[in-house]
Enzyme design. Structure first.
Site, PDB file in Angstrom:
ATOM      1  N   GLN A 197      43.799  30.622  51.240  1.00 56.54           N
ATOM      2  CA  GLN A 197      44.685  30.134  52.295  1.00 56.54           C
ATOM      3  C   GLN A 197      44.498  28.640  52.533  1.00 56.54           C
ATOM      4  O   GLN A 197      45.459  27.926  52.853  1.00 56.54           O
ATOM      5  CB  GLN A 197      44.457  30.923  53.590  1.00 56.54           C
ATOM      6  CG  GLN A 197      44.866  32.385  53.483  1.00 56.54           C
ATOM      7  CD  GLN A 197      46.271  32.570  52.944  1.00 56.54           C
ATOM      8  OE1 GLN A 197      47.252  32.191  53.574  1.00 56.54           O
ATOM      9  NE2 GLN A 197      46.393  33.141  51.746  1.00 56.54           N
TER      10      GLN A 197
ATOM     11  N   HIS B  93      46.858  26.267  50.660  1.00 51.54           N
ATOM     12  CA  HIS B  93      48.223  26.027  51.107  1.00 51.54           C
ATOM     13  C   HIS B  93      48.436  24.618  51.631  1.00 51.54           C
ATOM     14  O   HIS B  93      49.447  23.982  51.342  1.00 51.54           O
ATOM     15  CB  HIS B  93      48.607  27.012  52.221  1.00 51.54           C
ATOM     16  CG  HIS B  93      49.176  28.307  51.741  1.00 51.54           C
ATOM     17  ND1 HIS B  93      50.443  28.423  51.247  1.00 51.54           N
ATOM     18  CD2 HIS B  93      48.638  29.555  51.709  1.00 51.54           C
ATOM     19  CE1 HIS B  93      50.670  29.682  50.908  1.00 51.54           C
ATOM     20  NE2 HIS B  93      49.595  30.380  51.185  1.00 51.54           N
TER      21      HIS B  93
ATOM     22  N   GLU C 273      47.090  34.993  62.047  1.00 55.88           N
ATOM     23  CA  GLU C 273      48.271  35.300  61.255  1.00 55.88           C
ATOM     24  C   GLU C 273      47.912  36.372  60.221  1.00 55.88           C
ATOM     25  O   GLU C 273      48.589  37.395  60.097  1.00 55.88           O
ATOM     26  CB  GLU C 273      48.755  34.038  60.542  1.00 55.88           C
ATOM     27  CG  GLU C 273      49.928  34.270  59.602  1.00 55.88           C
ATOM     28  CD  GLU C 273      50.209  33.087  58.710  1.00 55.88           C
ATOM     29  OE1 GLU C 273      51.320  33.022  58.168  1.00 55.88           O
ATOM     30  OE2 GLU C 273      49.325  32.226  58.543  1.00 55.88           O
ATOM     31  N   HIS C 274      46.858  36.130  59.453  1.00 51.44           N
ATOM     32  CA  HIS C 274      46.336  37.098  58.486  1.00 51.44           C
ATOM     33  C   HIS C 274      44.918  37.471  58.899  1.00 51.44           C
ATOM     34  O   HIS C 274      44.095  36.576  59.129  1.00 51.44           O
ATOM     35  CB  HIS C 274      46.264  36.515  57.082  1.00 51.44           C
ATOM     36  CG  HIS C 274      47.523  35.892  56.580  1.00 51.44           C
ATOM     37  ND1 HIS C 274      47.760  34.525  56.650  1.00 51.44           N
ATOM     38  CD2 HIS C 274      48.605  36.440  55.985  1.00 51.44           C
ATOM     39  CE1 HIS C 274      48.937  34.266  56.116  1.00 51.44           C
ATOM     40  NE2 HIS C 274      49.479  35.397  55.710  1.00 51.44           N
TER      41      HIS C 274
ATOM     42  N   ASP D 164      51.105  37.861  50.428  1.00 53.18           N
ATOM     43  CA  ASP D 164      51.908  36.668  50.198  1.00 53.18           C
ATOM     44  C   ASP D 164      53.028  36.920  49.193  1.00 53.18           C
ATOM     45  O   ASP D 164      54.071  36.261  49.252  1.00 53.18           O
ATOM     46  CB  ASP D 164      51.022  35.522  49.673  1.00 53.18           C
ATOM     47  CG  ASP D 164      50.176  34.893  50.764  1.00 53.18           C
ATOM     48  OD1 ASP D 164      50.475  35.111  51.950  1.00 53.18           O
ATOM     49  OD2 ASP D 164      49.218  34.181  50.422  1.00 53.18           O
TER      50      ASP D 164
ATOM     51  N   HIS E  29      80.867  47.504  93.743  1.00 53.71           N
ATOM     52  CA  HIS E  29      80.301  48.319  92.665  1.00 53.71           C
ATOM     53  C   HIS E  29      80.467  49.806  92.993  1.00 53.71           C
ATOM     54  O   HIS E  29      80.893  50.607  92.158  1.00 53.71           O
ATOM     55  CB  HIS E  29      78.807  48.011  92.496  1.00 53.71           C
ATOM     56  CG  HIS E  29      78.516  46.738  91.773  1.00 53.71           C
ATOM     57  ND1 HIS E  29      78.950  45.517  92.210  1.00 53.71           N
ATOM     58  CD2 HIS E  29      77.803  46.505  90.634  1.00 53.71           C
ATOM     59  CE1 HIS E  29      78.529  44.572  91.375  1.00 53.71           C
ATOM     60  NE2 HIS E  29      77.838  45.150  90.409  1.00 53.71           N
TER      61      HIS E  29
END
Length: 443
Positions: free
Chosen positions: A271, A274, A340-341, A374, A433
């Protein structure tokens, strides 16, 4: 390489934990100020602004806003067979995974003649963003397009940054993936300006106005991106729907002494590869494992292709080792972090995973690394970042669907609840109403 945060012996509430855990300082308000003039230009100047902004930010001025169909077809023809086969398998698995998410219509009978139905309908048009910065994420084409197609969206547009190396077109593999999925509306536009294009729609003026210089506005925008893409999505929310403000990637690994340090190190590095701002966090109750992982990271990083990027990410404030007292403490820490992961490398990993409340996606055991998600797991890799997994979900079919409630009462069904309806209407001082129901009882 990884800094250490020792939380052993410290009882802390979730908010206190979030304040001390490794995470990049992201000021989306500053980013919002920077993207606002970009969005304003796109809204007021249309296609001409997009060309100027591409030249400014991407260093190239695309010949056309929309990619010609012939370029998509050529990219698919020239795609390496092995890459095509891998994409086809990723698409197949993604379809199976997302088809299981499609909600079923529900009919509820509340009384004789009183029925409420809930049905799900796709939005009419979507704009899907595919990043093309340090890495052109062809997998993001699959992750965006497949759930939209499964949801039944009829009009799908994709935007990805123009590349100087590809004559102002998006990355060739991204174009090929779009063609493989049957998407022929693709735009050479990146960053915040792409989000503005989708939200407001753009066109050229005069003799230049044609389908290659025009993009109709969409209903929903999805896809990952950097902080400026996230800020732009926040800015246009309300004009369009969005999936989430998915930003730079991050991974947390919860591990005990049974974990393999080589595998943990490889996943933290994967990761970090990235982006220099990517976050990699190890949470463990084993100092011995932490030491072994640090040694493995050093050796593996030395031979990695993107070793400089990886080192920057792993030594940044967004990465580190967090030492905890025991597994219970570790679960509390990763729940507060809301990664996230999240990978689980512990004994009985499946049972531990079932106890996690906050994570975009959970990867269970030594043979479920994040890179599987991924690319080809059948899940989706567009996931909430920056701790937003506490309240947000990953991209799925639901992002492209909306629920419509259908209410159908007959005379008997309405009559049965008219008195209660009138009572509630009068309690709110809205007598008209109640009158609307009373009149029907008299007819």
């Amino acid at each position: 390489m990884l800094r250490t945060i020792d939380l052993r012996g410290r009882a802390m509430a979730p908010a206190e934990l979030r304040a001390v855990l490794p995470r990049a300082e992201v000021n989306i308000e500053v980013a919002s100020e920077r993207v606002r003039p970009i969005l304003d230009r796109v809204r007021t100047e249309g296609a001409a602004a997009l060309a100027d902004l591409s030249e400014q930010f991407d260093g190239v001025r695309p010949e056309t806003l929309r990619v010609r169909r012939s370029a998509l077809e050529q990219a698919l023809r020239e795609l390496e067979p092995a890459v095509r086969a891998a994409l086809e398998e990723a698409i197949r698995r993604a379809r199976l995974g997302h088809e299981a998410q499609v909600p079923k219509p529900v009919t509820t009978s509340l009384a004789p003649g009183a029925e409420v139905r809930q049905r799900w309908v796709p939005v009419g048009r979507v704009g899907l963003y595919v990043p093309g910065g340090l890495a052109a994420l062809v997998s993001s084409v699959v992750m965006n397009v497949v759930p939209a197609q499964v949801a039944g969206v009829r009009s799908i547009a994709v935007a990805s940054p123009p590349q100087k190396e590809n004559d102002g077109l998006p990355d060739a593999t991204i174009l090929a993936a779009c063609a493989l999925l049957g998407v022929d509306e693709v735009y050479a536009v990146g960053g915040a300006q792409a989000i503005g294009m989708f939200a407001y729609g753009v066109s050229a003026t005069g003799a230049e106005a044609d389908e290659l210089s025009t993009c109709a506005p969409v209903d929903v925008v999805t896809g990952p991106g950097n902080i400026y893409v996230a800020a732009a999505k926040r800015a246009v929310l309300g004009v369009v729907g969005i999936d989430s403000e998915a930003g730079t990637t991050e991974i947390a690994v919860l591990a005990d002494e049974s974990a393999d340090p080589q595998l943990v190190a490889a996943d933290l590095i994967s990761q970090a590869e990235h982006d220099p701002a990517a976050g990699s966090v190890l949470v463990t109750d084993s100092p011995e494992l932490a030491t072994a992982v640090a040694e493995a990271i050093g050796l593996q990083t030395d031979v990695a292709k993107h070793h400089q990027r990886i080192r920057t990410a792993l030594t940044g404030p967004q990465s580190g080792v967090v030492l905890v007292d025991d597994l219970e403490h570790g679960i509390a820490v990763v729940d507060a972090y809301a990664a996230e992961h999240l990978e689980i490398h512990t004994r009985d990993a499946a049972a531990v995973a079932d106890r996690i409340q906050n994570a975009g996606a959970i990867f269970v055991g030594p043979y479920s690394p994040v890179p599987l998600g991924d690319y080809i797991a059948g899940s989706n890799h567009v996931l909430p970042t920056g701790g937003t997994a506490r309240f947000a979900s990953g991209l799925g079919v639901q992002a492209y669907l909306k629920s419509v409630q259908v209410i159908e009462y007959d005379r008997e069904g309405l009559t049965e609840v008219t008195d209660q309806l009138i009572t509630l209407a009068e309690a709110e001082d809205l007598p008209a109403h109640g009158e609307a129901a009373r009149l029907r009882r008299q007819h």
